[in-house]
Design a protein around this motif. Structure first.
Motif, PDB file in Angstrom:
ATOM      1  N   GLN A  24       0.832  -1.201   0.000  1.00  9.38           N
ATOM      2  CA  GLN A  24       0.000   0.000   0.000  1.00  9.38           C
ATOM      3  C   GLN A  24       0.874   1.260   0.000  1.00  9.38           C
ATOM      4  O   GLN A  24       0.572   2.248  -0.679  1.00  9.38           O
ATOM      5  CB  GLN A  24      -0.920  -0.005   1.223  1.00  9.38           C
ATOM      6  N   ILE A 167      -8.680   6.750   6.109  1.00  5.07           N
ATOM      7  CA  ILE A 167      -8.512   6.547   4.667  1.00  5.07           C
ATOM      8  C   ILE A 167      -8.267   5.051   4.471  1.00  5.07           C
ATOM      9  O   ILE A 167      -7.212   4.538   4.841  1.00  5.07           O
ATOM     10  CB  ILE A 167      -7.339   7.359   4.079  1.00  5.07           C
ATOM     11  N   ASN A 169      -7.591   1.284   2.737  1.00  5.70           N
ATOM     12  CA  ASN A 169      -6.728   0.765   1.679  1.00  5.70           C
ATOM     13  C   ASN A 169      -7.479   0.740   0.358  1.00  5.70           C
ATOM     14  O   ASN A 169      -8.703   0.594   0.321  1.00  5.70           O
ATOM     15  CB  ASN A 169      -6.273  -0.660   2.009  1.00  5.70           C
ATOM     16  N   GLY A 170      -6.726   0.853  -0.721  1.00  3.96           N
ATOM     17  CA  GLY A 170      -7.304   0.733  -2.053  1.00  3.96           C
ATOM     18  C   GLY A 170      -6.626  -0.390  -2.818  1.00  3.96           C
ATOM     19  O   GLY A 170      -5.568  -0.886  -2.428  1.00  3.96           O
ATOM     20  N   LEU A 359     -13.208   1.416  -3.174  1.00  2.00           N
ATOM     21  CA  LEU A 359     -11.895   1.112  -2.605  1.00  2.00           C
ATOM     22  C   LEU A 359     -10.835   0.840  -3.671  1.00  2.00           C
ATOM     23  O   LEU A 359     -10.069  -0.121  -3.582  1.00  2.00           O
ATOM     24  CB  LEU A 359     -12.010  -0.080  -1.645  1.00  2.00           C
ATOM     25  N   THR A 364      -7.845   5.945  -2.968  1.00  6.93           N
ATOM     26  CA  THR A 364      -6.979   6.091  -1.795  1.00  6.93           C
ATOM     27  C   THR A 364      -5.932   7.175  -2.013  1.00  6.93           C
ATOM     28  O   THR A 364      -5.710   8.031  -1.144  1.00  6.93           O
ATOM     29  CB  THR A 364      -6.295   4.750  -1.478  1.00  6.93           C
TER      30      THR A 364
END
Length: 388
Positions: A24, A167, A169-170, A359, A364
């Protein structure tokens, strides 16, 4: 024509091995670079696997080589030197050791905007919360990966709620939903095997012992069911000898070790299971949802938000949730998911659509970009340049 100067961000992380938080971090660094930020990355540890990925995008990480607590003073000195030479407007830190040393170095170097990532609702190393609280005055914002982590930090660590933001995770959903599955022969499974899959570090947090207990129970009813586990950790030998790997499940539990082909493994499974005792926002569950697989998970931080609230399907919108450390409930949920093919497919489709809508990696990155600019009170760059 005039061009606005690029905003400098120094990103500090404990290590760059291939873990969920580390990946990430790399996604964020590359995304900010593409948004026009001037990015410098510092890793407290030695050079590791994800350095190559950063370098391919033109970010050369500075690895400080720390391997133990005895390196602390040397690392702190090097961090101060990096901050003074780079003069970042924003300092972003990831993972506990980088969080603490990063904020101390920023204070020593006279930089004031420090954003720290809270990635997990830590239940084991309780002293982490005490150190966070003790050094809290040096932090501008904490970014929590889930509402569960935010609540944990406020309640258990007594951190200032006005400085806690969420915020999540994406994920690059195309990478997961388009992954090519292995054949059963590739995985050395019977051609008619039903594949239960889990991925994660083999330690206390991930609850693999509970998963093995549950598998031992459900295997009685499902003779074609195989459990495949990807990951390494200190409990591997103990787990390989666990009673859940014995009769009636003998020969149907497969430990693959550390793998770099998780998208293909995820695409190959029939059901994904996560039995964690605590989390932040589990990347493995996020990945399973993006792949379009039905999911069963324990009701911990992040998982409950990803799958929807409720117990074992009740009021759940995107998967099955069960209590922590309850192998009977976990076995029952696995059994229900396998028997309810229509419902499993509907929940998996709903989960994948949710990830795609809310997501993504870009969502993100944009959220971090917005937060940083808000803290600096800087507007995003104009789409076109102006002529004086």
């Amino acid at each position: 024509m005039t061009h606005s100067p690029r905003i400098r961000i120094l990103m500090i992380i404990t290590e760059l091995d291939r873990g969920g938080a580390e990946q990430q971090f790399v996604q964020l660094a590359i995304g900010l670079l593409h948004k026009g930020w001037e990015v410098r990355v510092v890793c407290l540890g030695p050079r590791a696997e994800l350095c190559d990925q950063l370098e391919e995008q033109g970010i050369v990480p500075r690895c400080l080589g720390a391997r133990s607590v005895w390196s602390t003073l040397s690392v702190l000195k090097q961090l101060v030197e990096n901050i003074r030479s780079f003069q970042p407007e924003i300092i972003q830190t990831y993972l506990f050791h980088a969080n603490i040393l990063g904020r101390l170095a920023a204070f020593r170097a006279g930089r004031s905007v420090v954003v720290c990532g809270l990635r997990v609702a830590e239940r084991q190393a309780h002293w982490h919360g005490w150190v966070e609280w003790l050094t809290a005055s040096l932090v501008t914002r904490w970014v929590c990966v889930s509402e569960g982590v935010r609540q944990h930090a406020a309640k258990n660590w007594k951190l200032d709620q006005t400085r806690l933001v969420v915020i999540p995770n994406g994920i690059d959903i195309d990478r997961w939903k388009n992954a090519i599955p292995f054949t059963r022969a590739d995985l050395e499974l019977p051609s008619d095997a039903i594949m239960l899959f889990s991925a994660g570090r083999l330690d206390v947090q991930k609850g693999m012992d509970i998963l093995l207990d549950a598998f031992g129970k459900v295997a009685l009813e499902w003779p074609r069911l195989h459990l495949v586990i990807a990951g390494e950790g200190p409990l591997r030998k103990e787990l390989e000898l666990h009673k859940g790997t014995q009769s009636p499940a003998s020969g149907r539990v497969h430990f693959l070790g550390q793998r770099n082909d998780i998208p293909r493994l995820m695409a190959s499974c029939d059901l994904f299971v996560l039995a964690s005792r605590w989390e932040g926002m589990p990347n493995a569950l996020l990945e399973a949802m993006a792949t379009g697989k039905p999911c069963v998970a324990t009701n911990v931080e992040g998982s409950s938000e990803l799958l929807g609230h409720g117990q074992r399907g009740e009021n759940s919108q995107r998967g099955w949730l069960v209590p922590v450390d309850d192998s009977l409930a976990l076995a029952a949920a696995i059994d229900e998911a396998l028997r309810s093919e229509t419902r499993s497919t509907a929940l998996a489709n709903s989960a994948q659509a949710y990830i795609q809508k809310h997501l993504t990696t870009q969502a993100t990155i944009s959220a971090y970009d917005f937060l940083y600019r808000q803290l600096l009170e800087v507007s995003p760059p104009a789409l076109s340049t102006s002529i004086n």
